[in-house]
Design an enzyme around this catalytic site. Structure first.
Site, short mmCIF file in Angstrom:
data_model
loop_
_atom_site.label_atom_id
_atom_site.label_comp_id
_atom_site.label_asym_id
_atom_site.label_seq_id
_atom_site.Cartn_x
_atom_site.Cartn_y
_atom_site.Cartn_z
N GLY A 263 41.67 53.96 33.19
CA GLY A 263 42.45 52.15 33.03
C GLY A 263 41.74 50.61 33.71
N HIS A 264 40.67 51.32 34.24
CA HIS A 264 39.36 50.11 34.96
C HIS A 264 38.19 49.54 33.42
CE1 HIS A 264 41.08 52.49 38.47
NE2 HIS A 264 41.91 51.74 37.96
N ALA A 265 38.66 48.86 32.75
CA ALA A 265 36.86 48.94 32.04
C ALA A 265 36.51 47.47 32.21
CB ALA A 265 37.69 49.11 30.21
#
Length: 509
Positions: A442-444
């Protein structure tokens, strides 16, 4: 008939960075700011209760993006992104880690003047109140209150003992000068509730006469007069609204939302845009390129002897940061301990167990975000190209082996119900597991890269190359993703962006 709202600044996205920018810009009453958000405000227990965050994925507060099928994994992967005031900071796991000082020095060496560690440290300090840390590195009067868990889960304590027995040092503060080691890391949990930039920055600022929040607003496109961005068109509850910016528009919609809005507004690779049915207005080839994400492996779950103590905190209160091989300049592995089973939908999980979440924090693989169609409501095509580079796979194999070694130490003897099936497996078996276990952390990041070359999107002042009146300030501007969870660095980006918008090159003491 279109309603028009006019402000000095229009900020797109009330997420982690957007809340910071809007709050800081309106501190002195000299500017008016409109903060535009696709989601709605939500202060319900489903968001504020720390350990319930996994249940938010796929709900109305999640954009629920998905990748195209990934060649190296064979799967389509969920990409959770918050669609509510607070953005992903209202839906994530609340870890608050800055990254290695060398991450930011690397940005500066790539031409991003003013983004070296010494220059960004004052912004990290400005954002927080952290009396538990060294005052040379930690803040004492900022809005956020990051701190380790007030009461560690029994298994979290076991993990710290086990990591130390396996030869890893214990580190008091991973947001201090040394990143390597095992620690009870900082979390954005204050008084037992989730804290975000929405609660810490935005809520106290909403009474200011110069700040307006426009929720439930789906931005259709940016508007231009020649090369100047003049505002945006949005739809709010079915009503068309034009948001006019007298000074600047600031995109804080995240590493998916910001490039997607640029592309559908005609800013990006011209030929690619026009193939999707959008008129190209400004040829900027780097928009949507350099897309990065951290991988976390799911399914490295060890069966326990029976039911475990009830969950606490954010389910992952302790972590280990280490190198996949000796001699690295920057840590590239994070093994977060999760005191419940954690799997992908296609994996089996024991009824009772605990998980070693192996994260790869320095990916070599780079992906792309492209338009699926001209429809503003159509999600973009996301190809992160997970494990595209062989070195990413090698690092994760090393991470699995480190996790298995920790799991076999004596401190876990009282909890372990059975050995994990990968204990004693050869590299091929571990590689097969890794490919199947991939999950987005979840770290785009990185899709509107900051820099000075032809494929960068913004300059070191966050201005979009070749345009005026338009900046980007969120995780999309990272030239290379930081070596920890991205939330704290995104807060820093918001803090520095607010100063740049106010004409300040460096943090004032």
């Amino acid at each position: 008939m279109t309603r028009t709202l006019t402000h000095d600044y229009v900020v797109v996205g009330a997420g982690t960075a957007g809340c910071v920018v809007a709050a800081r810009l309106t501190e002195d009453g000299a500017r008016t700011v409109l903060l535009v958000e696709a989601g709605a405000p939500d202060s319900s227990p489903r968001i504020t209760t720390p350990h319930t965050w996994p249940a938010l994925h796929g709900t109305d507060v999640d954009w629920a993006f998905r990748t195209v099928r990934q060649r190296a994994t064979g799967h389509v992967h969920d990409i959770p992104r918050g669609r509510t005031v607070g953005g992903t900071g209202s839906t994530n796991a609340m870890a608050f880690l800055r990254g290695d000082p060398g991450d930011f020095d690397t940005w500066a060496r790539q031409g991003c003047t003013g983004w070296d560690y010494a220059s960004v440290l004052p912004y990290f300090r400005r954002s927080e109140t952290a009396p538990h840390g060294d005052a040379r590195y930690r803040g004492g009067s900022g809005p956020l209150r990051p701190a380790p868990s007030a009461s560690l889960h029994p298994l979290s304590r076991t993990y710290l003992e086990a990591a130390q027995e396996a030869g890893h040092p214990l580190t008091e503060d991973l947001n201090g000068p040394k990143l390597r080691g095992a620690s009870s890391h900082d979390l954005l949990i204050a008084d037992g509730r989730r804290q975000s930039t929405a609660t810490a920055y935005l809520e106290p600022a909403l009474g200011r006469p110069g700040l307006d929040l426009l929720p439930r607003a789906l931005v259709q496109r940016l508007t231009f007069d020649g090369d100047r961005c003049t505002g945006l068109d949005a739809v709010v509850d079915g009503e068309p609204v034009h948001c006019a910016a007298g000074t600047e528009v600031v995109l804080c919609a995240g590493a998916i939302g910001s490039p997607h809005l640029l592309l559908r507004s005609g800013v990006g690779p011209a030929e690619e845009i026009e193939r999707s049915g959008v008129k190209a207005l400004h040829d900027l080839p780097g928009v949507g390129r350099n897309l990065q994400d951290h991988i976390i492996l799911a399914g490295l779950t060890t069966p326990s002897r029976g039911p475990l103590p009830p969950p606490s905190g954010n389910l992952g209160e302790v972590t280990l940061l280490l190198d996949s091989e000796p001699g690295r300049a920057s840590v590239d592995l994070q093994i977060v301990f999760i005191h419940v089973p954690f799997t992908n939908p296609w994996q089996r999980a024991p009824e009772y167990g605990y998980t070693f979440g192996v994260g790869h924090m320095r990916p070599a693989s780079r992906g792309r975000l492209t338009l699926a169609s001209a429809d503003p409501e159509a999600p973009p095509l996301l190809d992160f190209r997970y494990l595209d580079q062989a070195q990413d796979l090698r690092a994760l194999v090393a991470g699995v082996r480190h996790a298995l070694e920790i799991g076999r130490t004596a401190p876990f003897d009282a909890w372990r119900g059975a050995e994990h099936p990968l204990v004693g497996a050869d590299d091929r078996a571990v590689e097969t597991f890794v490919r199947d276990a991939v999950q987005s952390y979840g770290h785009a990041a990185g899709s509107c890269r900051m820099g000075v070359d032809a494929l960068s999107v913004v300059d070191p002042h966050l201005r979009v190359h070749g345009l005026t009146g338009l900046r980007v300030a969120d995780a999309s501007i990272m030239p290379e993703i930081v070596s920890t969870n991205t939330n704290a660095a995104t807060v820093m980006i918001g803090e520095k962006a607010a100063d740049l918008l106010r004409g300040r090159d460096r943090a004032e003491s």
